[in-house]
Motif scaffolding. Structure first.
Motif, PDB file in Angstrom:
ATOM      1  N   CYS A 135       0.824  -1.209   0.000  1.00  0.00           N
ATOM      2  CA  CYS A 135       0.000   0.000   0.000  1.00  0.00           C
ATOM      3  C   CYS A 135       0.858   1.260   0.000  1.00  0.00           C
ATOM      4  O   CYS A 135       0.561   2.207  -0.725  1.00  0.00           O
ATOM      5  CB  CYS A 135      -0.944   0.001   1.199  1.00  0.00           C
TER       6      CYS A 135
ATOM      7  N   THR B 284      -1.745   3.772  -1.931  1.00  0.00           N
ATOM      8  CA  THR B 284      -3.143   3.402  -1.810  1.00  0.00           C
ATOM      9  C   THR B 284      -3.396   2.896  -0.393  1.00  0.00           C
ATOM     10  O   THR B 284      -2.483   2.896   0.430  1.00  0.00           O
ATOM     11  CB  THR B 284      -3.531   2.342  -2.869  1.00  0.00           C
TER      12      THR B 284
ATOM     13  N   ILE C 290      -8.257  -0.907  -1.985  1.00  0.00           N
ATOM     14  CA  ILE C 290      -8.054  -2.151  -2.733  1.00  0.00           C
ATOM     15  C   ILE C 290      -9.199  -3.113  -2.483  1.00  0.00           C
ATOM     16  O   ILE C 290      -9.754  -3.702  -3.418  1.00  0.00           O
ATOM     17  CB  ILE C 290      -6.705  -2.800  -2.348  1.00  0.00           C
TER      18      ILE C 290
ATOM     19  N   GLU D  48     -12.433  -1.849  -4.273  1.00  0.00           N
ATOM     20  CA  GLU D  48     -12.351  -2.040  -5.724  1.00  0.00           C
ATOM     21  C   GLU D  48     -12.531  -3.508  -6.098  1.00  0.00           C
ATOM     22  O   GLU D  48     -13.258  -3.829  -7.049  1.00  0.00           O
ATOM     23  CB  GLU D  48     -11.005  -1.540  -6.252  1.00  0.00           C
ATOM     24  N   GLU D  49     -11.869  -4.379  -5.369  1.00  0.00           N
ATOM     25  CA  GLU D  49     -11.951  -5.813  -5.666  1.00  0.00           C
ATOM     26  C   GLU D  49     -13.356  -6.346  -5.424  1.00  0.00           C
ATOM     27  O   GLU D  49     -13.883  -7.134  -6.218  1.00  0.00           O
ATOM     28  CB  GLU D  49     -10.923  -6.584  -4.830  1.00  0.00           C
TER      29      GLU D  49
END
Length: 53
Positions: free
Chosen positions: A24, A29, A34, A37-38
């Motif tokens: 990260c 990020t 993450i 988004e996933e």
């Protein structure tokens, strides 16, 4: 919670936590970004699959 949000937590071993944290930092990020988004990608894929049937 007052704002309609909930907390999610997970337990990680120290090595995994370190790997995730370094990733990260290197990619500017957050784990939350993450993860979100996933999850959105997987939900969209599942919805598309459902429509095909």
């Amino acid at each position: 919670m007052a704002n309609g949000k909930i907390n999610i937590s997970m337990k990680l071993d120290k090595d995994t936590h370190k790997r995730y944290k370094l990733y990260c930092v290197e990619h500017d990020t957050t784990f939350k970004e993450i993860f979100m988004e996933e999850m959105e990608r997987r939900i969209k894929k599942a919805e598309e699959k459902k429509k095909e049937k």
